[in-house]
Design a protein around this motif. Structure first.
Motif, mmCIF file in Angstrom:
data_model
loop_
_atom_site.group_PDB
_atom_site.id
_atom_site.type_symbol
_atom_site.label_atom_id
_atom_site.label_comp_id
_atom_site.label_asym_id
_atom_site.label_seq_id
_atom_site.Cartn_x
_atom_site.Cartn_y
_atom_site.Cartn_z
ATOM 1 N N THR A 1 0.894 -1.289 -0.015
ATOM 2 C CA THR A 1 -0.111 0.199 0.066
ATOM 3 C C THR A 1 1.045 1.195 0.018
ATOM 4 O O THR A 1 1.877 1.163 0.466
ATOM 5 N N ALA A 2 0.254 2.402 -0.585
ATOM 6 C CA ALA A 2 0.883 3.882 -0.439
ATOM 7 C C ALA A 2 -0.186 4.691 -0.065
ATOM 8 O O ALA A 2 -1.515 4.370 -0.615
ATOM 9 N N VAL A 3 -0.234 5.440 0.916
ATOM 10 C CA VAL A 3 -1.243 6.398 1.291
ATOM 11 C C VAL A 3 -0.672 7.875 1.093
ATOM 12 O O VAL A 3 0.368 8.240 1.714
ATOM 13 N N TYR B 1 -3.275 3.589 -2.587
ATOM 14 C CA TYR B 1 -2.949 2.773 -3.743
ATOM 15 C C TYR B 1 -2.744 1.409 -3.367
ATOM 16 O O TYR B 1 -1.813 1.123 -2.399
ATOM 17 N N LEU B 2 -3.734 0.425 -3.755
ATOM 18 C CA LEU B 2 -3.361 -1.196 -3.367
ATOM 19 C C LEU B 2 -2.398 -1.439 -4.738
ATOM 20 O O LEU B 2 -2.733 -1.566 -5.686
ATOM 21 N N LEU B 3 -1.191 -2.033 -4.353
ATOM 22 C CA LEU B 3 -0.410 -2.594 -5.324
ATOM 23 C C LEU B 3 -0.058 -3.845 -5.292
ATOM 24 O O LEU B 3 0.378 -4.592 -4.174
ATOM 25 N N GLY C 1 -4.188 -5.329 -11.873
ATOM 26 C CA GLY C 1 -4.497 -5.823 -10.526
ATOM 27 C C GLY C 1 -4.238 -4.478 -9.279
ATOM 28 O O GLY C 1 -4.200 -4.849 -8.261
ATOM 29 N N ASN C 2 -3.978 -3.468 -9.838
ATOM 30 C CA ASN C 2 -3.713 -2.359 -8.895
ATOM 31 C C ASN C 2 -4.874 -1.423 -8.823
ATOM 32 O O ASN C 2 -5.479 -1.216 -9.758
ATOM 33 N N TYR C 3 -5.070 -0.667 -7.521
ATOM 34 C CA TYR C 3 -6.255 -0.049 -7.404
ATOM 35 C C TYR C 3 -5.847 1.163 -6.772
ATOM 36 O O TYR C 3 -4.929 1.293 -5.967
ATOM 37 N N ARG C 4 -6.829 2.266 -6.981
ATOM 38 C CA ARG C 4 -6.761 3.573 -6.434
ATOM 39 C C ARG C 4 -7.967 3.924 -5.542
ATOM 40 O O ARG C 4 -9.143 3.796 -6.297
#
Length: 312
Positions: free
Chosen positions: A198-200, A214-216, A229-232
């Motif tokens: 993750t990154a916030v 961000y889900l990485l 497969g990545n999400y914001r």
């Protein structure tokens, strides 16, 4: 609309994450007002996102390059992608080296209270490049800090390491960011990997504060580039309510960076520009990525934190 005379004065502070390292007064004369608005918006965006630099791998962000080379309706998206991508990279590297550090010291396998981490800049001005990684645990139903250490340029500063076995109170910012991370990880999404990082990023639109999470998708094999497969997710300030959940691809795309590969190629169908994850992946794997956005048939080059259009 064309306006003449001194229509806008912008004083840029002496911060390396701005346009340059010196105080500069920009005076716009005899210019198209629409262009002026774009410049000002990009400058405001830089200030609000609080994005810093990794000296070895990123360049100073230059909105004037974007203004002069990117179609006007795509400029804000490109600016966000460049800056957020660099920030994701900084957070990911810091979390990675601290995780290894704590693992080497036997902490991760021993302390069962741990629930994750939050990464932030060590200084409010974000000029030092130093990051603080705080590992958070669940102590009697409350999130508290357990281990904390600073990093700089991808290295753990071991003298800054602190272990708080009884836990310490997180700052409101740390707590909200961590809650946003947990909310994102518990959200409904189609995983393309067994492990997600993750990154916030804290974001302020001048009216409200948000957490952009961000889900990485994590790779398990050397040379895997997890382009799918990545999400914001955009989550409210307190970290508890999801306002938007955006998949950044339609499928689980995995590119391969093998020895001797000079660049990677990718078709992108969900947005008209490359996004922050493409910038992050280029920085992480140290390889340019050529991206065709199918919506507008534009071919882009993502080279680190610099996005450009390729004329074919």
């Amino acid at each position: 609309m064309i306006l003449t005379g001194h229509i806008k004065l912008i004083l840029l502070p002496n911060k390396p994450n701005k346009l340059n390292h010196r105080k500069t007064l920009y005076i716009f004369e005899n210019i198209d007002m629409s262009k002026c608005i774009i410049i000002v918006t990009l400058l405001i965006l830089i200030g609000c996102t609080k994005t810093a630099l990794v000296e070895e791998n990123t360049d100073i962000h230059d909105p004037y390059r974007i203004m002069n080379t990117i179609p006007e309706d795509l400029q804000i998206a490109v600016a966000k992608a460049e800056m957020f991508g660099a920030e994701i990279y900084m957070q990911d590297i810091a979390a990675w080296v601290v995780t290894d550090f704590l693992s080497d010291n036997g902490v991760l396998g021993r302390d069962k209270r741990l629930r994750g981490w939050v990464t932030e800049h060590a200084d409010k001005e974000m000029t030092s490049g130093r990051m603080i990684v705080t590992f958070v645990g669940d102590i009697e139903g409350e999130f508290k800090g357990l281990y904390q250490v600073a990093t700089q340029s991808g290295r753990v500063l071991e003298k800054t390491y602190q272990a708080h076995l009884e836990g310490f109170e997180l700052t409101p910012s740390q707590l909200f960011m961590f809650k946003a991370r947990q909310t994102a990880l518990k959200s409904e999404f189609k995983p393309c990997a067994d492990k997600y990082n993750t990154a916030v990023i804290k974001f302020n639109d001048e009216e409200n504060n948000y957490n952009i999470v961000y889900l990485l998708a994590g790779s398990v094999k050397h040379g895997e580039v997890m382009a799918g497969g990545n999400y914001r997710l955009i989550i409210n300030e307190s970290g508890e309510e999801i306002l938007e959940n955006t998949p950044l691809s339609k499928s689980c795309i995995v590119l391969q960076k093998t020895e001797g590969v000079a660049a990677l190629t990718l078709s992108h169908i969900v947005e008209p520009t490359p996004n922050a994850v493409h910038v992050f992946l280029s920085l992480l794997h140290q390889v340019p990525i050529y991206i065709l956005t199918t919506e507008n048939k534009i071919t882009w080059k993502v080279d680190g934190n610099k996005i450009s259009i390729i004329k074919i």
